[in-house]
Design a protein around this motif. Structure first.
Motif, short mmCIF file in Angstrom:
data_model
loop_
_atom_site.label_atom_id
_atom_site.label_comp_id
_atom_site.label_asym_id
_atom_site.label_seq_id
_atom_site.Cartn_x
_atom_site.Cartn_y
_atom_site.Cartn_z
N MET A 42 0.81 -1.20 0.00
CA MET A 42 0.00 0.00 0.00
C MET A 42 0.85 1.26 0.00
O MET A 42 0.37 2.31 -0.37
N ASP A 43 2.11 1.14 0.42
CA ASP A 43 2.99 2.30 0.38
C ASP A 43 3.16 2.81 -1.05
O ASP A 43 3.24 4.01 -1.29
N GLU A 44 3.20 1.87 -1.98
CA GLU A 44 3.36 2.27 -3.38
C GLU A 44 2.14 3.02 -3.89
O GLU A 44 2.27 3.95 -4.69
N PHE A 45 0.96 2.65 -3.42
CA PHE A 45 -0.24 3.40 -3.79
C PHE A 45 -0.19 4.82 -3.23
O PHE A 45 -0.55 5.78 -3.91
N ARG A 46 0.26 4.95 -1.98
CA ARG A 46 0.39 6.29 -1.38
C ARG A 46 1.42 7.12 -2.15
O ARG A 46 1.21 8.31 -2.39
N PHE A 47 2.51 6.47 -2.53
CA PHE A 47 3.55 7.16 -3.29
C PHE A 47 2.99 7.67 -4.63
O PHE A 47 3.18 8.84 -4.98
N THR A 48 2.30 6.81 -5.36
CA THR A 48 1.76 7.25 -6.65
C THR A 48 0.68 8.31 -6.46
O THR A 48 0.58 9.25 -7.26
N SER A 49 -0.10 8.20 -5.40
CA SER A 49 -1.12 9.23 -5.12
C SER A 49 -0.46 10.59 -4.92
O SER A 49 -0.91 11.59 -5.47
N LYS A 50 0.60 10.61 -4.13
CA LYS A 50 1.30 11.87 -3.88
C LYS A 50 1.85 12.44 -5.18
O LYS A 50 1.70 13.63 -5.46
N LYS A 51 2.48 11.60 -5.97
CA LYS A 51 3.06 12.07 -7.23
C LYS A 51 1.99 12.59 -8.19
O LYS A 51 2.19 13.60 -8.87
N ILE A 52 0.88 11.91 -8.25
CA ILE A 52 -0.21 12.33 -9.13
C ILE A 52 -0.80 13.65 -8.65
O ILE A 52 -1.06 14.56 -9.45
N LEU A 53 -1.01 13.78 -7.34
CA LEU A 53 -1.58 15.02 -6.81
C LEU A 53 -0.60 16.19 -6.95
O LEU A 53 -1.02 17.33 -7.11
N ASP A 54 0.70 15.89 -6.92
CA ASP A 54 1.71 16.94 -7.15
C ASP A 54 1.67 17.42 -8.60
O ASP A 54 1.91 18.59 -8.87
N ASN A 55 1.40 16.48 -9.51
CA ASN A 55 1.42 16.82 -10.94
C ASN A 55 0.53 15.84 -11.69
O ASN A 55 0.93 14.70 -11.94
N PHE A 56 -0.66 16.30 -12.07
CA PHE A 56 -1.60 15.44 -12.78
C PHE A 56 -1.04 14.93 -14.11
O PHE A 56 -1.52 13.94 -14.66
N SER A 57 -0.04 15.60 -14.65
CA SER A 57 0.54 15.19 -15.94
C SER A 57 1.58 14.09 -15.81
O SER A 57 2.19 13.72 -16.80
N ASN A 58 1.76 13.57 -14.63
CA ASN A 58 2.79 12.56 -14.39
C ASN A 58 2.31 11.19 -14.90
O ASN A 58 1.80 10.36 -14.15
N PHE A 59 2.52 10.97 -16.18
CA PHE A 59 2.05 9.73 -16.81
C PHE A 59 2.66 8.50 -16.16
O PHE A 59 2.00 7.47 -16.00
N SER A 60 3.92 8.58 -15.77
CA SER A 60 4.58 7.43 -15.16
C SER A 60 3.86 6.97 -13.90
O SER A 60 3.70 5.77 -13.67
N SER A 61 3.40 7.92 -13.10
CA SER A 61 2.68 7.55 -11.87
C SER A 61 1.33 6.94 -12.18
O SER A 61 0.91 5.97 -11.54
N TRP A 62 0.62 7.50 -13.15
CA TRP A 62 -0.67 6.91 -13.55
C TRP A 62 -0.45 5.48 -14.04
O TRP A 62 -1.20 4.56 -13.68
N HIS A 63 0.56 5.31 -14.87
CA HIS A 63 0.82 3.99 -15.44
C HIS A 63 1.24 2.99 -14.35
O HIS A 63 0.75 1.85 -14.33
N TYR A 64 2.12 3.43 -13.47
CA TYR A 64 2.56 2.55 -12.39
C TYR A 64 1.38 2.15 -11.51
O TYR A 64 1.26 1.01 -11.08
N ARG A 65 0.48 3.10 -11.28
CA ARG A 65 -0.70 2.82 -10.48
C ARG A 65 -1.55 1.72 -11.14
O ARG A 65 -2.05 0.83 -10.47
N SER A 66 -1.70 1.79 -12.44
CA SER A 66 -2.48 0.75 -13.13
C SER A 66 -1.80 -0.61 -12.99
O SER A 66 -2.48 -1.63 -12.82
N SER A 67 -0.47 -0.63 -13.01
CA SER A 67 0.21 -1.92 -12.84
C SER A 67 0.04 -2.45 -11.41
O SER A 67 -0.06 -3.66 -11.20
N LEU A 68 -0.02 -1.55 -10.42
CA LEU A 68 -0.29 -1.98 -9.05
C LEU A 68 -1.68 -2.59 -8.92
O LEU A 68 -1.87 -3.61 -8.26
N PHE A 69 -2.66 -1.97 -9.58
CA PHE A 69 -4.01 -2.53 -9.56
C PHE A 69 -4.04 -3.91 -10.23
O PHE A 69 -4.70 -4.82 -9.75
#
Length: 82
Positions: free
Chosen positions: A1-28
């Motif tokens: 779940m730490d990785e989900f929190r990490f990607t959430s923070k990165k996405i909220l910092d910058n909605f254009s962060n495609f890498s975080s969106w993509h990584y989040r989909s791989s976590l799901f």
């Protein structure tokens, strides 16, 4: 779940962060493959729908949230028919 929190923070910092969106989909995908608790998973997906909606309203021309939104819809539809 730490990785989900990490990607959430990165996405909220910058909605254009495609890498975080993509990584989040791989976590799901990993959670789906491990038959993670479906109620918890649905709650997480619902929160992601809200986040991605906010990202799209913030910058409708940004492709990153749109691609993630499309992916969220696809897993929602696929799980409904599985």
């Amino acid at each position: 779940m730490d990785e989900f929190r990490f990607t959430s923070k990165k996405i909220l910092d910058n909605f254009s962060n495609f890498s975080s969106w993509h990584y989040r989909s791989s976590l799901f995908r990993q959670l789906l493959a491990k038959n993670y608790d479906l109620e918890e998973l649905q709650s997480m997906i619902d929160k992601d729908f809200e986040t991605v909606k906010n990202a799209i309203f913030t910058d409708p021309n940004d492709q990153s949230p749109w691609l993630y939104f499309r992916w969220l819809i696809s897993i929602t539809i696929n799980s409904a028919y599985s």
